[in-house]
Design a protein around this motif. Structure first.
Motif, PDB file in Angstrom:
ATOM      1  N   SER A   1      -4.433   1.697  -8.169  1.00  0.00           N
ATOM      2  CA  SER A   1      -3.363   2.059  -7.239  1.00  0.00           C
ATOM      3  C   SER A   1      -3.258   1.038  -6.114  1.00  0.00           C
ATOM      4  CB  SER A   1      -3.633   3.444  -6.643  1.00  0.00           C
ATOM      5  OG  SER A   1      -4.724   3.375  -5.735  1.00  0.00           O
ATOM      6  N   PRO A   2      -2.079   0.909  -5.486  1.00  0.00           N
ATOM      7  CA  PRO A   2      -1.929   0.012  -4.334  1.00  0.00           C
ATOM      8  C   PRO A   2      -2.890   0.351  -3.197  1.00  0.00           C
ATOM      9  CG  PRO A   2       0.221   0.692  -5.162  1.00  0.00           C
ATOM     10  CD  PRO A   2      -0.801   1.516  -5.879  1.00  0.00           C
TER      11      PRO A   2
ATOM     12  N   ARG B   1      -6.222   9.285 -15.053  1.00  0.00           N
ATOM     13  CA  ARG B   1      -4.977   8.724 -14.514  1.00  0.00           C
ATOM     14  C   ARG B   1      -4.751   9.203 -13.080  1.00  0.00           C
ATOM     15  NH1 ARG B   1      -0.356  11.559 -14.517  1.00  0.00           N
ATOM     16  NH2 ARG B   1       1.526  10.434 -13.874  1.00  0.00           N
ATOM     17  N   LEU B   2      -4.967  10.489 -12.829  1.00  0.00           N
ATOM     18  CA  LEU B   2      -4.764  11.031 -11.484  1.00  0.00           C
ATOM     19  C   LEU B   2      -5.779  10.450 -10.494  1.00  0.00           C
ATOM     20  CD1 LEU B   2      -4.010  14.763 -12.384  1.00  0.00           C
ATOM     21  CD2 LEU B   2      -2.374  12.991 -11.677  1.00  0.00           C
ATOM     22  N   TRP B   3      -7.029  10.261 -10.940  1.00  0.00           N
ATOM     23  CA  TRP B   3      -8.023   9.617 -10.087  1.00  0.00           C
ATOM     24  C   TRP B   3      -7.576   8.213  -9.698  1.00  0.00           C
ATOM     25  CZ3 TRP B   3     -12.986  11.241 -13.219  1.00  0.00           C
ATOM     26  CH2 TRP B   3     -13.478  12.448 -12.692  1.00  0.00           C
ATOM     27  N   ALA B   4      -7.074   7.485 -10.688  1.00  0.00           N
ATOM     28  CA  ALA B   4      -6.630   6.112 -10.409  1.00  0.00           C
ATOM     29  C   ALA B   4      -5.479   6.112  -9.417  1.00  0.00           C
ATOM     30  CB  ALA B   4      -6.216   5.427 -11.708  1.00  0.00           C
TER      31      ALA B   4
ATOM     32  N   GLU C   1       5.297   4.786 -16.690  1.00  0.00           N
ATOM     33  CA  GLU C   1       6.114   5.339 -15.615  1.00  0.00           C
ATOM     34  C   GLU C   1       5.455   5.110 -14.255  1.00  0.00           C
ATOM     35  OE1 GLU C   1       6.951   9.400 -16.419  1.00  0.00           O
ATOM     36  OE2 GLU C   1       8.116   8.982 -18.234  1.00  0.00           O
ATOM     37  N   ASP C   2       4.126   5.201 -14.211  1.00  0.00           N
ATOM     38  CA  ASP C   2       3.416   4.955 -12.941  1.00  0.00           C
ATOM     39  C   ASP C   2       3.548   3.495 -12.517  1.00  0.00           C
ATOM     40  OD1 ASP C   2       2.411   7.622 -12.851  1.00  0.00           O
ATOM     41  OD2 ASP C   2       0.887   7.054 -14.310  1.00  0.00           O
ATOM     42  N   LEU C   3       3.525   2.592 -13.488  1.00  0.00           N
ATOM     43  CA  LEU C   3       3.691   1.169 -13.175  1.00  0.00           C
ATOM     44  C   LEU C   3       5.098   0.895 -12.663  1.00  0.00           C
ATOM     45  CD1 LEU C   3       1.874  -0.358 -16.283  1.00  0.00           C
ATOM     46  CD2 LEU C   3       0.972  -0.164 -13.955  1.00  0.00           C
ATOM     47  N   THR C   4       6.088   1.486 -13.302  1.00  0.00           N
ATOM     48  CA  THR C   4       7.481   1.303 -12.878  1.00  0.00           C
ATOM     49  C   THR C   4       7.708   1.873 -11.481  1.00  0.00           C
ATOM     50  OG1 THR C   4       8.242   1.399 -15.174  1.00  0.00           O
ATOM     51  CG2 THR C   4       9.875   1.808 -13.470  1.00  0.00           C
ATOM     52  N   ALA C   5       7.090   3.040 -11.205  1.00  0.00           N
ATOM     53  CA  ALA C   5       7.267   3.696  -9.907  1.00  0.00           C
ATOM     54  C   ALA C   5       6.399   3.097  -8.812  1.00  0.00           C
ATOM     55  CB  ALA C   5       6.965   5.191 -10.042  1.00  0.00           C
ATOM     56  N   GLY C   6       5.461   2.221  -9.173  1.00  0.00           N
ATOM     57  CA  GLY C   6       4.599   1.603  -8.171  1.00  0.00           C
ATOM     58  C   GLY C   6       3.385   2.427  -7.815  1.00  0.00           C
ATOM     59  N   ARG C   7       3.133   3.507  -8.533  1.00  0.00           N
ATOM     60  CA  ARG C   7       1.937   4.306  -8.257  1.00  0.00           C
ATOM     61  C   ARG C   7       0.676   3.593  -8.725  1.00  0.00           C
ATOM     62  NH1 ARG C   7       5.741   8.288  -9.906  1.00  0.00           N
ATOM     63  NH2 ARG C   7       5.084   8.051 -12.086  1.00  0.00           N
TER      64      ARG C   7
END
Length: 302
Positions: free
Chosen positions: A169-170, A224-227, A243-249
């Motif tokens: 994550s960022p 995934r949620l931990w990350a 989808e997480d990569l596209t959304a920036g999560r």
């Protein structure tokens, strides 16, 4: 049983034709053979079915009852055979598919929805489970699995490759810094999903060092949620985090690091592969069950 069927079929043809000779012609038999079949049927039933004279054949009361009921029974048998034979050419009927929970929700459900719209005669039933189990026992037509073990009783069809990526994550990267080389991973926290993921981590050349394992789980969705929550670096299937990569999560890391792709495959019984519904579904999934690894987005069905 074969003689019994032949006797009934001959009786029906004789009555429809109106004479023994014409019935024999339609059956492709001799007059003697056709007459013998009728006699055998009447002897087995214990009643005369047809009154014979030199010019006409007329049904007895018992013959009329038998002609009506046997005729309807054979017509239904013909319909049954035709319906079953259509399954080899026309996709129709109930199609039962089983796969893992996350893959079913994120990837397979939208595709099967699209497939069902293209094939309105097929009723699609999708089940999800922690593991796509024994389809022989569960009664499913197809199981969609990841790297399934060979099974001599089942056919395995490869549908697509399953690329994997390193991601975090960022917030985690802001706190711990972004690794620039594989050796930098030794200074980071890893999230391990299942025992197989340990082999994936060990396959990364970190210069003899190993990252610190902070969290591990057998639940891919939990990892995934931990990350996303900033717990560490995780190796995930691209379809699972696209989808997480596209959304920036989440953000991908070290694209030059080679991670082996797994295989998405279908398992089904040999006889099921002959049905149009299974063939058409497998062809549809093989065409559309892909991932555009260049931009991290799942391919859309068209």
């Amino acid at each position: 049983m074969r003689d019994r069927f032949s006797e009934i079929q001959s009786f029906l043809k004789i009555v429809e034709a109106g004479s023994l000779s014409e019935g024999a012609r339609r059956l492709g038999l001799s007059l003697a053979a056709t007459s013998r079949r009728l006699t055998q049927l009447e002897t087995r039933l214990g009643v005369p079915l047809i009154r014979r004279n030199s010019r006409h054949l007329t049904l007895t009361d018992e013959g009329a009852i038998f002609f009506d009921k046997a005729g309807r029974a054979l017509a239904e048998l013909d319909d049954a055979e035709a319906a079953v034979m259509r399954t080899a050419t026309d996709a129709s009927g109930l199609l039962r598919v089983v796969t893992t929970i996350a893959f079913g929700r994120r990837r397979l459900a939208p595709l099967l929805h699209h497939y069902a719209m293209l094939h309105p005669e097929v009723e699609v039933h999708l089940e999800t489970a922690e593991q796509a189990g024994n389809i022989v026992e569960s009664g499913h037509d197809i199981a969609i699995c990841f790297d399934p073990q060979p099974d001599s009783t089942l056919i395995m069809k490869r549908l697509a490759d399953n690329p994997r990526v390193l991601c975090a994550s960022p917030t985690y990267l802001h706190r711990r810094g972004r690794p620039q080389h594989a050796t930098d991973l030794a200074d980071h926290d890893m999230i391990v999903v299942g025992s197989g993921a340990q082999d994936l981590w060990r396959g990364i050349d970190m210069g003899g060092a190993a990252p610190k394992r902070m969290l591990s789980t057998n639940d891919g969705e939990l990892a995934r949620l931990w990350a996303i929550d900033g717990a560490g670096v995780v190796i995930k299937s691209l379809w699972d985090v696209s989808e997480d990569l596209t959304a920036g999560r989440l953000e991908t890391l070290l694209p030059a690091v080679s991670l082996p792709a797994s295989r998405i495959a279908a398992l089904y019984l040999p006889a099921q592969g002959d049905t149009a519904k299974v063939r058409s579904c497998l062809g549809f999934l093989a065409k559309h069950l892909g991932v555009d690894s260049a931009n991290g987005r799942a391919l859309h069905a068209d």
